[in-house]
Design an enzyme around this catalytic site. Structure first.
Site, PDB file in Angstrom:
ATOM      1  CE1 TYR A   1      -2.533  -8.030   1.856  1.00 21.76           C
ATOM      2  CE2 TYR A   1      -4.761  -8.902   1.896  1.00 21.76           C
ATOM      3  CZ  TYR A   1      -3.889  -7.837   2.005  1.00 21.76           C
ATOM      4  OH  TYR A   1      -4.368  -6.580   2.256  1.00 21.76           O
TER       5      TYR A   1
ATOM      6  CG  ASP B   1      -0.231  -4.798   1.558  1.00 17.55           C
ATOM      7  OD1 ASP B   1       0.826  -5.157   1.021  1.00 17.55           O
ATOM      8  OD2 ASP B   1      -0.423  -4.830   2.785  1.00 17.55           O
TER       9      ASP B   1
END
Length: 635
Positions: A305, A103
């Site tokens: 995101y 991530d």
């Protein structure tokens, strides 16, 4: 062979499909010169105290503070994690290169760096840095892989955070548990959780200690419209009755009619906290539930995101917005296209572009949460609700401002004359006011879902939120009216619910007295957006707080713990504000990570010394289960 490592199996499968690694093996995919493997979030963690020295295995005040000469990492004790790590280790040690596909944030950087360190990977490393999981974003990311060294400051900030939380959490938790926990109650202390608990406890005490005071409001009804005296509240009944008596039976005269037109801009795009706040208010979703839902939408490629703290888009996103709107235009739920009619007025035209939406200077790692343009399918009811909020907010920023008209009408009643010593008699007059709002052109407000929010008793609907069109009044008109004097009582502040607590955590700087630090905390607050939901859940698990409807109520243990802590910095927003400022500066290479850790070591030593010197015999109420909570009388 190039080894790509993602944070979850589902993400790894998407990446493998795009880069052509289509052959499945145990724990990884392979093909086209790539091997794509994955973690399950954290595989590694900082070592526990007993891993450094046997004397730290048992909890003893004499062993505090615990400060390892050098921090180390270890695998988390789990058979599935150990098996997956052995696969990753074998692949990495034979690799020609590695692509870190974690991530794109501080935590994601830390997770993958620790795995690479534990696997003793020595080959060159590249970084995949993307803001959505669409096929286009993955392809674009692999075409523009970054150098891992570019993200060294991000890693150092994440590492400093982890070490800092270990130093404070491990030492302070053992310290308070041994000193005050009756050897039965673990008293968990944390840089973020303790100030958050203090917010709840302090608000609760403010409510419990609140003494209602009466006041009186003078109003009058003229032409079926309620006007309120502009003088405000009367603090004594006698004063209110005197004012009432002076105007009773006297005519009401309109003295001023003012009409102003105004505009209301669309709300800004969502960051994680504002999305959690809206989901809690509208659907009663917990902060953690909302985070899980928006994370799922991200992994399904429908939104960008989610763990972000900005409400802006970078300028390079603007050319992609028509395509995103086109995807929303085609979106259908149960055969209905909910966004098509909203998008039609702006379709085929240049989209509005404002600094309120597009501002590259306000975007660091990631931009605000928006749809990707991928048409969603098979969403759960809860996922659809979250997606709908994000989609409508995105459409709204391209629509015109809402235009409205505000009408303010002033009136007065001339009272009975009274003797003015030293001069002629004078008539008392009392002024009244009413305001009405009329929507002239809804503009962006057409996107608002008509479904009503689940407001709690702590969040009454404000009169200002409603449109109120007034009759036509003319200056100078006069007539009969019916005055009223109403007794009311001052009310305490509301209990926190998850929505208001998230906002308080985000804007925690207002609780800090130091002006410089307060300004710095405008950017930080308590904790990171991605961690706040977990902090609230931790307070529940520790039995420090409980839910009562939507209210968050501190338990006796939670209240007593805050009362026990003499070090104001430990329970103040100031400590976490200082940390967040320094960690952000480490990330931007303005502060040294080593200095941060050394300062914290000294701070922990000071805390241990101060608590050890407490000669009182104070103890906390032991609560170990939800059943115990029910037995405890409210304090």
């Amino acid at each position: 062979m190039i080894v790509c490592i993602a944070e979850k199996p589902s993400v790894a499968r998407d990446i493998a499909r795009i880069i052509g690694a289509n052959t499945s093996h145990d724990g990884y995919m392979e093909g086209n010169g790539y091997q794509v493997t994955w973690t399950f979030g954290h595989l590694c963690t900082l070592k526990e105290p007993g891993d450094y020295t046997p004397s730290w295995r048992s909890w003893a005040l004499t062993q505090l503070p615990m400060v390892p000469p050098r921090f180390g990492i270890k695998l988390i004790e789990d058979n599935g994690i150990k098996k997956q790590f052995s696969i990753i280790e074998r692949l990495m040690q034979a690799a020609d290169g590695i692509v870190n596909c974690g991530d794109a944030g501080q935590e994601g950087e830390l997770i993958q760096r620790w795995v690479m360190q534990k696997a003793q990977a020595n080959c060159p490393v590249k970084r995949l840095w993307i803001s959505s999981m669409t096929d286009e974003a993955i392809r674009e990311g692999f075409a523009n892989l970054k150098d891992q060294n570019d993200y060294q400051p991000l890693y150092l900030a994440g590492l400093s955070r982890a070490i800092g939380d270990w130093l404070l959490g491990m030492n302070a938790t053992r310290l308070y548990t041994l000193k005050y926990g009756q050897n039965r109650q673990v008293l968990s202390i944390g840089r973020v959780q303790t100030p958050t608990l203090a917010l709840i406890v302090n608000r609760q005490k403010e409510i419990e200690n609140f003494k209602p005071e009466p006041y009186w409001v003078l109003a009058t009804v003229y032409r079926d419209t309620t006007f309120t005296a502009t003088k405000g509240k009367f603090t004594s009944k006698e004063e209110g009755e005197e004012a009432f008596a002076t105007i009773e039976g006297k005519p009401f005269t309109v003295t001023k009619v003012e009409k102003k037109e105004g505009k209301e801009q669309p709300p800004q795009l969502y960051d994680l906290t504002s999305l959690q706040v809206d989901c809690n208010r509208k659907y009663a979703f917990s902060a953690e539930q909302t985070l899980n839902l928006i994370q799922a939408l991200y992994e399904k490629k429908y939104t960008t995101y989610p763990r972000v703290d900005t409400q802006y888009l970078s300028d390079d996103i603007y050319p992609k917005c028509p395509q995103t709107l086109n995807g929303l235009f085609q979106t259908k739920f149960n055969g209905v296209a909910p966004y098509a009619e909203l998008i039609k007025p702006i379709g085929g035209k240049p989209l509005k572009k404002t600094k309120r939406v597009f501002d590259t200077s306000k975007v660091t790692d990631h931009h605000a949460i928006i749809p990707t343009g991928v048409i969603p399918h098979n969403l759960s009811d809860a996922e659809r609700k979250v997606f709908d909020l994000v989609a409508r907010r995105f459409i709204a920023v391209f629509l015109p401002d809402c235009k409205f008209s505000t009408t303010t009408v002033l009136g007065e009643v001339l009272g009975n004359p009274r003797e003015n010593l030293g001069g002629p008699s004078k008539a008392d007059s009392i002024e009244f006011k009413v305001t009405g709002k009329e929507i002239l052109d809804p503009g962006w407000r057409v996107v608002l879902d008509k479904e009503k929010s689940k407001l709690s008793e702590d969040e009454p609907k404000k009169e200002d939120d409603e449109e109120r069109t007034l009759p036509t009044f003319v200056k100078g008109e006069s007539g009969e009216h019916k005055p009223t004097l109403t007794e009311k009582w001052t009310t305490p502040p509301p209990y926190y619910n998850e929505a208001s607590l998230l906002r308080a955590m985000e804007t925690a700087g207002k609780f800090v007295e130091d002006e410089t630090l307060r300004a710095a905390m405008k950017e930080n607050g308590i904790g990171r957006p991605s961690s706040r939901a977990g902090i609230i859940e931790t307070l529940f698990k520790r039995h420090y707080i409980q839910r009562k409807g939507k209210r968050l109520i501190a338990t006796p243990t939670g209240i007593e713990l805050i009362d026990l802590i003499r070090e104001e910095l430990l329970k103040s927003c100031e400590l976490t504000g200082i940390w967040e400022k320094k960690l952000r500066d480490i990330e931007h290479q303005k502060y040294d990570a080593g200095q941060f850790i050394n300062e914290l070591k000294q701070q922990v030593a000071d805390i241990v010394r101060d608590v050890m010197s407490d000669n009182s015999n104070r103890r906390v109420t032991v609560i170990t289960s939800a059943e115990d909570l029910k037995k405890k009388p409210k304090k």
